[in-house]
Structure formats: structure tokens, C-alpha cells
Design an enzyme around this catalytic site. Structure first.
Site, short mmCIF file in Angstrom:
data_model
loop_
_atom_site.label_atom_id
_atom_site.label_comp_id
_atom_site.label_asym_id
_atom_site.label_seq_id
_atom_site.Cartn_x
_atom_site.Cartn_y
_atom_site.Cartn_z
CD GLU A 132 4.48 -3.16 4.13
OE1 GLU A 132 4.54 -2.46 5.17
OE2 GLU A 132 3.54 -3.07 3.33
CG HIS A 146 2.00 2.90 -5.59
ND1 HIS A 146 1.80 4.17 -5.09
CD2 HIS A 146 1.35 2.07 -4.72
CE1 HIS A 146 1.07 4.13 -4.00
NE2 HIS A 146 0.79 2.85 -3.74
#
Lengths: 324, 475
Positions: free
Chosen positions: A60, A127
């Protein structure tokens, strides 16, 4: 006009921006060949080619850092975090570099970071999070939280055209569950303008994202008892529509601030404090907050249900406010 | 139920020497219903600022004197009931002044005395720093006298911010509204419905207003309604200057200060008092008093108590020159100079018959009158009849001053900061040693026409003796 899912609206909006603006490109994990973990970019690589729909390594930091550099060079990148939770790896690029570049050097950083966020399907602690308040606290970043398919498309267009780094929180639990009419033509939904989801006279609910629907169900239950609930969907948190909130407070004088994010430091605190400061003489009851408890999101479906604010929680709180 | 006959509201006589008053605020507007004894307007005189209750129930048909205007006592201010009069033409009966006429016996009031800002409740602290107002625990008096209903109704008495705002905008008393919220709380909807249905409905449920009985000593009706006070002579501000009008209280203070200095022969003597014993006793009593009575025994209350005791031996210092006579008394009405919170005024409420109060009674009385002075809840009677005054500028750390006597009294005591000082005392063997002691200066400013220096000196000596050898059992 056509009825589309929330996910389809995002996908169509993104495709439209790529078609009309050659500076727009997409980068993320599995966004190319695979079409994205949630299939938002399905078919994009076939249409726009591998140079505009880039499969990135599992970093990321590299994705957001690369986007920042490209934006400074004049591009309009759209990064996808596979899950919003993973953005913590990109914190430094976003907060230290992208958010401050305009102040340091005067260069715009027109990046959009798409953040599939939120829980409701047993995704567990990595998540399911809603980290919007962490970024709302960083000057220089914009925070967008669409609740409807129409807004999902219009706010994405605005984010891509905005000269600042924009964090676009798309709620996963709305992806295929929510369907609504979406205009066919291109349009931009302005930031900082709340959407009146439902007008009412007795109580105000200030919320955003998936909680708009939780509030709607609660409001429908209270309709039967003659309690009229107004729901304001903020659409964007930075900037947020203070005027619309204060107007609703002036009308009903009783307010519930509702969000799926955890309690302490959640953006609801900012809203409640502002109401206290600027509309004290309009209040007929304490400003209430409903949020998730200060814990990670649990896996277990039963525990997750206890964690995420439920319709019955909102009903109980609204009843309590009505009776106050 | 509106009164059939019109009743005039007149500028009340707020003290023997008061001749005029200023309307500072109308609490009701024309056409509104008002209950007998309900606060109708606020006035300011050179003695006191106060609310004037309505003399009758009915509609406020006409306001004759507007806010900011100053008129003579007895001037018609407004009319309750009847048809609106043409324009301030006095109606038939000269009605009761809204406030009972002042007791004639009350001597000239103690309007304002010490020139410094004094705060009786502010404690004098060892560090000699500007005292914040001592966190005065809720004065016990209201708790004792408040209607118990307030204490027991749970939701009913809480007024939310929006209800308070709407109530004040519409001049509605929320307690008149039926509450539908939790515990009977008045909600925003309740008060809006109440106003929509013609707010003062509650007023019409009141018993028919009795014709206000004229008090025995109504002020003489003025020959004609006095015109508003003449405009001040034109004064022009120079460049860089700002001007604001003097309010009635400031004019009163100014007049009184000048008159006092023109009347009495002011002389000031000072003495230093070792407060060790008082500090120790207060430290012990403070917990007990605060726990049991909600009262802070301030140094001021110790000094006041000792002063009252000492005055018994010095009747002239508690006396007055009246004509060619010297007046002495068998009682002490103790005035306390109180600074108003905006720092722009001074008032001297009087603790009546302080000779009958022990330390607790004085501490409690000082807290009560000081608080009510700041809340503008004093009655005219409570700022009159003082026989001796204490002023306490020490709250700000000053150690000396020369206050002005409150006429027609004979003296004023000044109390100053308690400060730790190196002090020469004698040890057990009678040898001089230096000790650290909390020292407080006291000044007596006296009228030398009546009180000679030696008498004042003896008074201060005895007062010091009482404080330094404070006898707990005696007070």
C-alpha cells in the site's frame, strides 16, 4: 435513469471518468486481470489497457506513494485499497506526504483512494473497519462516505476532479444490497452538502454511509407511533455540512448522531460538540451518540451484531429521546 | 382576570432620601398579562437596584416611562387594567407603590462607603493574592426556605436550553406550562403549544386581583407626573475619549462620597494583628461549618464578630451625631461593603442586630447578603439602618487604606490581607525571637468630630486583643 447497485454505480462512474479524462488511471492489488476483489474494475483492463489499470505489488505504501508522485506530475490516479483496513500501511505516504504537499510546495495532489470499508458480513477485525475519523483529523485530506448509488457515482467524479487527496469510503455492505436509480449522464455531487434522506419534525438523526439505512428502518418503526424522524446523510465528513446539521437541530431540538465507527474519537463527537457550541439554545435534550464499542470488530456473527449499531438500538435510543 | 378599574404602577419610594429612580428594564410588554406580585420591571436608584412587583393582576395596558428614563418617586410608570390612557395622564386613584414604603425609622442608608472594591466573601489569604470569590457553598438560607416542591419534582423543574430561550422570547413562565416530558418536564413542543393557544391562559386562572391595599404610608402623590429627568448638560468627548452615562448607582456613590467627606472629619488609625490563633481555629472550624452548615467561616466573619463585641465597650464608635445630640445604641447593625460583580458599583447591605449573632450566624449572614447584593435581590430595607460598616479590600492583597465613612455613621473598619511576616515574639524564657506569623492590618477611619484618636486607639487595641486571644467558647 437506470436502477443500479451501489457497486455498479461506482464501477460505471469510474469507467466514465477514465473515458473522458486520459489522466485518470487505476492502480491496486488485483484490480487488473482479476477485476478487483469486489469486481469494481471488472473488464477495465480490456478496455483501457494494462498501463491505465495497473496491478500493483502487495504494498500500500508503494501504491499511494506512486499515486502521489504521479499526481504531482499531473496525473489523476485512483488507488484501490483492497480493504480500507490496509490503508494503515500507507499512512505515512498519505499523511506525511500527500496531505501536506500543497502546504509545503503549493502543488496539488489530486489522488483518490478508494476504501472498501465497513462490516456486517463477518469479515473480522482486519476487513471490517471504518477508519474515517482517523483521516478526518488530518488537515489536507478530504473524506467522502457515499450512502446511495447516485451519490456513489457523483461523489467519485467530484473526488477524481478535486485537486486534493480524497479518501473515498465505499461501504462493502451496501455494494450489492442497495439498488437505486442512477442518472445516466455524468454529474458531480458537491462536497460539504448533506442530503436530506428523510424529513421529520420530532427527532434528527445525523449519520452517513451504511447507517443511513439502519436509521431509515428505525424511523419507519417509529412512524407507527407518531414519532417523526428526520435523517440527514452527511455524504462527506471533510468538509461536513454544519449548516444543514444546525438547521435540523433548530427544527427538532433533539439529536442522535449515529455511526458505525467506534465510539471514542469517532466523528460523531465532533458533530455533537459543534451542536453544543453553536446550537446550545436550540436543544431540548442531550445530544446522543450511537456508535460501535471501543473494541476491534469481532468475527462471530452474533458478536458482530452486538458490535455494529442495529435497528433496535437506534429505535430504543430514539424512543428515549422522544420521551425525554 | 383583568381588574376592572385601572391601577397605576408608580416609581416606588426606595428610601427616605431617594427622590428619583431609573427604569432599567421592563419585564413585561404592553398587552401582556401580569399577576399581582409578579416582577414587572427593574429599576435602579442611588440606593439599590431592584425588581418592582406588579401591584395588581391584569393586562399591562400601557407603559408610560420607557427603559432608560429617570423619573421622580411617585411618577406613574405604567397602567394595569382598564383602557389604555391617552398619554400618561394620571388615572384616578394614586395607586400603591409596588414596594412597601420604607420604614420611617430606618436611618439614612449606608449607600456606599469604602472607595476600594470590597468583597466580604472573598477570603483574605496568607499568600496575599487577589482572592477569587471563595467557593461559597450554596447558602443555607435558600435551601431552608425554598419551597420543597422544587426539591422533589424531578423533571418538572429542569428547563432545557431551547425551552428557556423560547420562554424568555415570549415572556412565558415555563412553570405555568403543563409538561409532557419525562418526569413532567416541559418540552419544546409543550411550550410552543402553550404559546400558540394564547400563552397567558394561566394568568386568567389566577384569583381575581384584590384591589391593592394602599400601604399605610404611601408616598405623597406628586402634584403632576414629573417629566423625565433633565438631560445632562452637554459634555463633549475629546479625541481618543469615550463616554458612557453614569447610572443611578454611580451617581449615588459619587454624591455620597463627596457628602461624607464634607461632613465628617476623617482620620485613620491602623493596627497590626497576629492572626495565628484565628487561622488555627478557622482551619479547624472550616470543615465542620462547611459540612454541617454549608458555610465558610471567613476571616471577615471572625473580625466582624470581634468588632461587634468590642463596639459594646465603645458606644460612640457605634454612634452618630444627630443635630446637637450624640446618638448611641444597644444594638449593632453591621454594614458590609460589597463590590458588584461587574466591578462598576458598590452596595452596603446591612446585617441587622449583629449583636445577637454568633460566629456561625455572622458567617452565614455575610454570605447571604453578599450573594443577594450581587443578584440584585436586596430589599431597600436591607441597605439601610447601618450603625457601623466593615470594608474588606484585603481580598486583593492591599495592606492599608483610608475608606470613606458611610453617613451618618461615626466610623468604618477596614480589613486587609493576611500576610505571613517575620514577627518578634518572646519565647518561653522571655527572650526575643523572630517567628513567622500571619499578620493582618486593620484600619479604623473615624469621624474626629465625635471620636478622638485615643478612643480609636483603645478600640483597635481591644479588637486586636480579642482576635489574638480568640476564645472559642465565647463566640
Amino acid at each position: 435513469m437506470a436502477e443500479k447497485t451501489y457497486l455498479q454505480a461506482i464501477s460505471d462512474g469510474l469507467r466514465e471518468e477514465m473515458r473522458r479524462d486520459k489522466r485518470v488511471f487505476v492502480i491496486g492489488e488485483d484490480v487488473g486481470v482479476y477485476g478487483g476483489a469486489f469486481k469494481v474494475t471488472l473488464g477495465f483492463q480490456e478496455e483501457f489497457g494494462a498501463w491505465r489499470v495497473i496491478d500493483a505489488p502487495l504494498s500500500e505504501t508503494a501504491i499511494v506513494g506512486g499515486c502521489t508522485g504521479a499526481a504531482i506530475m499531473g496525473m489523476r490516479p485512483v488507488a484501490e485499497m483492497q480493504f480500507a483496513d490496509f490503508i494503515s500501511c500507507a499512512w505515512d505516504q498519505l499523511v506525511t506526504v500527500a496531505a501536506k504537499q500543497r502546504w509545503r510546495a503549493g502543488t496539488p495532489v489530486p489522488i483518490t483512494v478508494r476504501l472498501p470499508s465497513g462490516g456486517g458480513f463477518s469479515g473480522g477485525p482486519f476487513h471490517s473497519q471504518n477508519p474515517e475519523s482517523s483521516f478526518a483529523h488530518i488537515p489536507g485530506l478530504k473524506v467522502i462516505c457515499p450512502a446511495t448509488p447516485e451519490d456513489a457515482k457523483g461523489l467519485l467524479a467530484s473526488a477524481i476532479q478535486d485537486p486534493n487527496p480524497c479518501l473515498y469510503f465505499e461501504h462493502k455492505h451496501l455494494y450489492r444490497r442497495i439498488k437505486a436509480e442512477v442518472p445516466d449522464e455524468r454529474y458531480e455531487t458537491p462536497f460539504g452538502k448533506a442530503r436530506m434522506h428523510r424529513e421529520g419534525d420530532d427527532l434528527s438523526v445525523i449519520t452517513w454511509g451504511a447507517m443511513v439505512y439502519t436509521a431509515e428502518e428505525a424511523a419507519q418503526q417509529l412512524d407507527g407511533d407518531g414519532i417523526s424522524v428526520e435523517i440527514l446523510d452527511l455524504r462527506t465528513l471533510v468538509p461536513w455540512d454544519k449548516q444543514a446539521v444546525l438547521e435540523s437541530v433548530r427544527k427538532t431540538s433533539k439529536v442522535l448522531v449515529l455511526h458505525e465507527d467506534t465510539h471514542t474519537g469517532g466523528f460523531g463527537g465532533e458533530i455533537a460538540a459543534t451542536i453544543g457550541e453553536e446550537a446550545f439554545e436550540e436543544l431540548d435534550a442531550p445530544v446522543k451518540r450511537i456508535s460501535a464499542p471501543d473494541t476491534p470488530v469481532p468475527f462471530s456473527p452474533q458478536l458482530e451484531k452486538a458490535f455494529i449499531p442495529q435497528v433496535e438500538d437506534v429505535v430504543a435510543s430514539l424512543r428515549d429521546l422522544a420521551e425525554y | 382576570m383583568a381588574t376592572e378599574t385601572a391601577v397605576d404602577v408608580v416609581m416606588p419610594q426606595m428610601g427616605v432620601s431617594v427622590s428619583e429612580g431609573t427604569v432599567t428594564k421592563w419585564l413585561k410588554s404592553e398587552g401582556e398579562q401580569v399577576e399581582a406580585d409578579e416582577p414587572l420591571l427593574e429599576i435602579s436608584t442611588d440606593k439599590v437596584d431592584t425588581e418592582v412587583p406588579s401591584p395588581a393582576s391584569g393586562t399591562l395596558t400601557q407603559i408610560v416611562v420607557q427603559e432608560g428614563e429617570t423619573v421622580e418617586v411617585g411618577t406613574k410608570l405604567a397602567q394595569i387594567g382598564g383602557a389604555p390612557a391617552a398619554n400618561g395622564q394620571a388615572q384616578a386613584p394614586q395607586a400603591a407603590p409596588a414596594e412597601p414604603a420604607t420604614v420611617e425609622a430606618a436611618a439614612e442608608s449606608a449607600a456606599a462607603s469604602g472607595a476600594e472594591g470590597e468583597t466580604p466573601t472573598a477570603d483574605v489569604v496568607e499568600e496575599a493574592r487577589p482572592a477569587e470569590p471563595e467557593p461559597v457553598p450554596a447558602p443555607p438560607a435558600p435551601a431552608a426556605t425554598a419551597p420543597t416542591a422544587d426539591a422533589t419534582t424531578d423533571g418538572k423543574s429542569f428547563v432545557s436550553p431551547v425551552v428557556a430561550r423560547i420562554a424568555s422570547e415570549h415572556g412565558v413562565d415555563p412553570s405555568q406550562v403543563e409538561g409532557s416530558g419525562r418526569g413532567g418536564r416541559v418540552t419544546k413542543k409543550d411550550i410552543l403549544n402553550f404559546i400558540e393557544q394564547g400563552a397567558p391562559a394561566a394568568a386568567s386562572e389566577a384569583p381575581p386581583a384584590p384591589a391593592p391595599a394602599a400601604p399605610p404610608e404611601a408616598p405623597p402623590a406628586p402634584a403632576a407626573p414629573a417629566p423625565p429627568a433633565a438631560a445632562p448638560q452637554p459634555v463633549v468627548a475629546e479625541a481618543g475619549e469615550q463616554m458612557e452615562p453614569m447610572n443611578a448607582m454611580r451617581r449615588g456613590i459619587a454624591e455620597h462620597m463627596r457628602r461624607s467627606l464634607d461632613t465628617s472629619a476623617h482620620v485613620t488609625s491602623a493596627i497590626e494583628v497576629d492572626m495565628s490563633r484565628v487561622v488555627a481555629i478557622r482551619k479547624k472550624l472550616k470543615k465542620e461549618y462547611e459540612k454541617d452548615y454549608g458555610v465558610n467561616p471567613t476571616y471577615l466573619s471572625f473580625v466582624a464578630r470581634a468588632t461587634v463585641e468590642t463596639l459594646r465597650d465603645y458606644p460612640w464608635i457605634n454612634g452618630e451625631i444627630r443635630g446637637e445630640q450624640i446618638v448611641t445604641r444597644n444594638y449593632v447593625n453591621l454594614g458590609f461593603a460589597v463590590e458588584l460583580t461587574d466591578g462598576k458599583g458598590l452596595i452596603v447591605p446591612v446585617l441587622k442586630h449583629a449583636e445577637g449573632l454568633n460566629l456561625l450566624g455572622i458567617a452565614r449572614g455575610v454570605v447571604d447578603i453578599a450573594q443577594r447584593a450581587r443578584d440584585k435581590k436586596l430589599t431597600p430595607d436591607e441597605v439601610q439602618g447601618g450603625t457601623f460598616t466593615i470594608t474588606n479590600p484585603g481580598g486583593y492583597g492591599t495592606f492599608h487604606g483610608t475608606p470613606v465613612i458611610s453617613q451618618p455613621q461615626a466610623a468604618i473598619l477596614g480589613t486587609y490581607a493576611v500576610v505571613k511576616r517575620p514577627w518578634v515574639i518572646q519565647d518561653d524564657r522571655g527572650e526575643d525571637v523572630i517567628a513567622i506569623r500571619p499578620i493582618m492590618n486593620l484600619t479604623l477611619t473615624y469621624d474626629h468630630r465625635l471620636v478622638d484618636g485615643a478612643l480609636a486607639g483603645r478600640f483597635l487595641r481591644d479588637l486586636r486583643e480579642r482576635l489574638e486571644t480568640w476564645d472559642e467558647s465565647a463566640y
